[in-house]
Scaffold this motif. Structure first.
Motif, PDB file in Angstrom:
ATOM      1  N   ARG A   1       8.725 -60.596  50.921  1.00 17.68           N
ATOM      2  CA  ARG A   1       8.713 -60.879  49.474  1.00 17.68           C
ATOM      3  C   ARG A   1      10.136 -60.861  48.917  1.00 17.68           C
ATOM      4  O   ARG A   1      10.512 -61.728  48.133  1.00 17.68           O
ATOM      5  N   ASP A   2      10.932 -59.867  49.319  1.00 20.15           N
ATOM      6  CA  ASP A   2      12.331 -59.803  48.889  1.00 20.15           C
ATOM      7  C   ASP A   2      13.079 -61.058  49.320  1.00 20.15           C
ATOM      8  O   ASP A   2      13.905 -61.589  48.576  1.00 20.15           O
TER       9      ASP A   2
ATOM     10  N   THR B   1      10.689 -54.289  64.534  1.00 15.89           N
ATOM     11  CA  THR B   1      11.436 -54.166  63.278  1.00 15.89           C
ATOM     12  C   THR B   1      12.543 -55.210  63.203  1.00 15.89           C
ATOM     13  O   THR B   1      12.685 -55.916  62.195  1.00 15.89           O
TER      14      THR B   1
ATOM     15  N   SER C   1      11.966 -56.960  52.623  1.00  9.09           N
ATOM     16  CA  SER C   1      10.654 -57.491  52.992  1.00  9.09           C
ATOM     17  C   SER C   1      10.625 -59.019  52.925  1.00  9.09           C
ATOM     18  O   SER C   1      11.572 -59.655  52.453  1.00  9.09           O
TER      19      SER C   1
ATOM     20  N   ARG D   1      15.777 -53.476  57.720  1.00  8.97           N
ATOM     21  CA  ARG D   1      14.377 -53.046  57.645  1.00  8.97           C
ATOM     22  C   ARG D   1      13.862 -52.833  56.224  1.00  8.97           C
ATOM     23  O   ARG D   1      12.658 -52.813  55.999  1.00  8.97           O
ATOM     24  N   ASP D   2      14.735 -52.660  55.259  1.00  7.99           N
ATOM     25  CA  ASP D   2      14.296 -52.423  53.889  1.00  7.99           C
ATOM     26  C   ASP D   2      14.157 -53.704  53.068  1.00  7.99           C
ATOM     27  O   ASP D   2      13.889 -53.639  51.868  1.00  7.99           O
TER      28      ASP D   2
ATOM     29  N   ARG E   1      11.244 -58.765  62.868  1.00  8.60           N
ATOM     30  CA  ARG E   1      10.861 -59.059  61.478  1.00  8.60           C
ATOM     31  C   ARG E   1      12.097 -59.404  60.640  1.00  8.60           C
ATOM     32  O   ARG E   1      12.083 -60.340  59.844  1.00  8.60           O
TER      33      ARG E   1
ATOM     34  N   ASN F   1      12.702 -62.944  58.755  1.00  7.75           N
ATOM     35  CA  ASN F   1      13.017 -63.054  57.328  1.00  7.75           C
ATOM     36  C   ASN F   1      14.309 -63.844  57.111  1.00  7.75           C
ATOM     37  O   ASN F   1      14.381 -64.697  56.215  1.00  7.75           O
TER      38      ASN F   1
END
Length: 188
Positions: free
Chosen positions: A170-171, A79, A168, A165-166, A82, A86
């Protein structure tokens, strides 16, 4: 602590081995709705326990929160990695745009935090954050989407972006596009 451990590829205990006490929050990055743990010498924990009681702290039936914290710890590495990826993609994307409004020191992007340096007299960090948060009709007309990005004015010339974690991939891409849109509008 957990972000630093994942970024360095070490166990959290290696980072904290010379510390007298450690506090770890289980929300956001680890995904629990609430909760934290405090570790230290027996006397320190006993004193903290008494202070918590004196201040009215304490929870009943906190097993559900403990379960969420446990689950977060079990999945912490993928997590948080990631989140770091990002943040790195965002920083590299902004760096590649070579905007006159801002710059990023890529060497300083080690975890889920990106510091954006505001250059020149275009906007203050607070003004940039306001423009990134706001959604205009012009933006929707030009880009076909309404994107609101929440960043924090950190200093007189710096804005802080943090991934959790919230957020993404795409975000992250949408946030980069929004910053590019705002920068282009400032230049016009």
């Amino acid at each position: 602590l957990m972000n630093a451990a994942v970024a360095q590829g070490v166990e959290p205990a290696q980072i904290t081995q010379h510390c007298d006490s450690v506090s770890l929050c289980f929300s956001k990055g680890l995904g629990a709705p609430a909760g934290a743990v405090l570790a230290g010498h027996r006397e320190f924990i006993a004193e903290a326990w008494c202070m918590r009681k004196l201040l009215g702290g304490g929870m009943r039936q906190a097993g559900v929160l403990a379960a969420a914290a446990h689950l977060g710890l079990l999945h912490a590495e993928p997590t948080l990695r990631r989140d770091h990826d990002n943040a790195r993609r965002f920083a590299e994307g902004i760096h590649a745009l070579d905007l006159p409004l801002c710059s990023i020191n890529l060497a300083a992007v080690e975890t889920n935090i990106v510091m954006i340096n505001i250059q020149g007299a275009w906007l203050s960090p607070a003004e940039l954050c306001d423009r990134l948060r706001a959604v205009s009709k012009e933006e929707v007309a030009e880009t076909g989407q309404a994107v609101s990005v929440l960043l924090l004015p950190w200093s007189a010339h710096t804005v802080r972006a943090v991934w959790h974690r919230d957020i993404s991939a795409r975000d992250t891409k949408l946030a980069r596009s929004k910053l590019e849109f705002v920068a282009r509008k400032c230049q016009e």
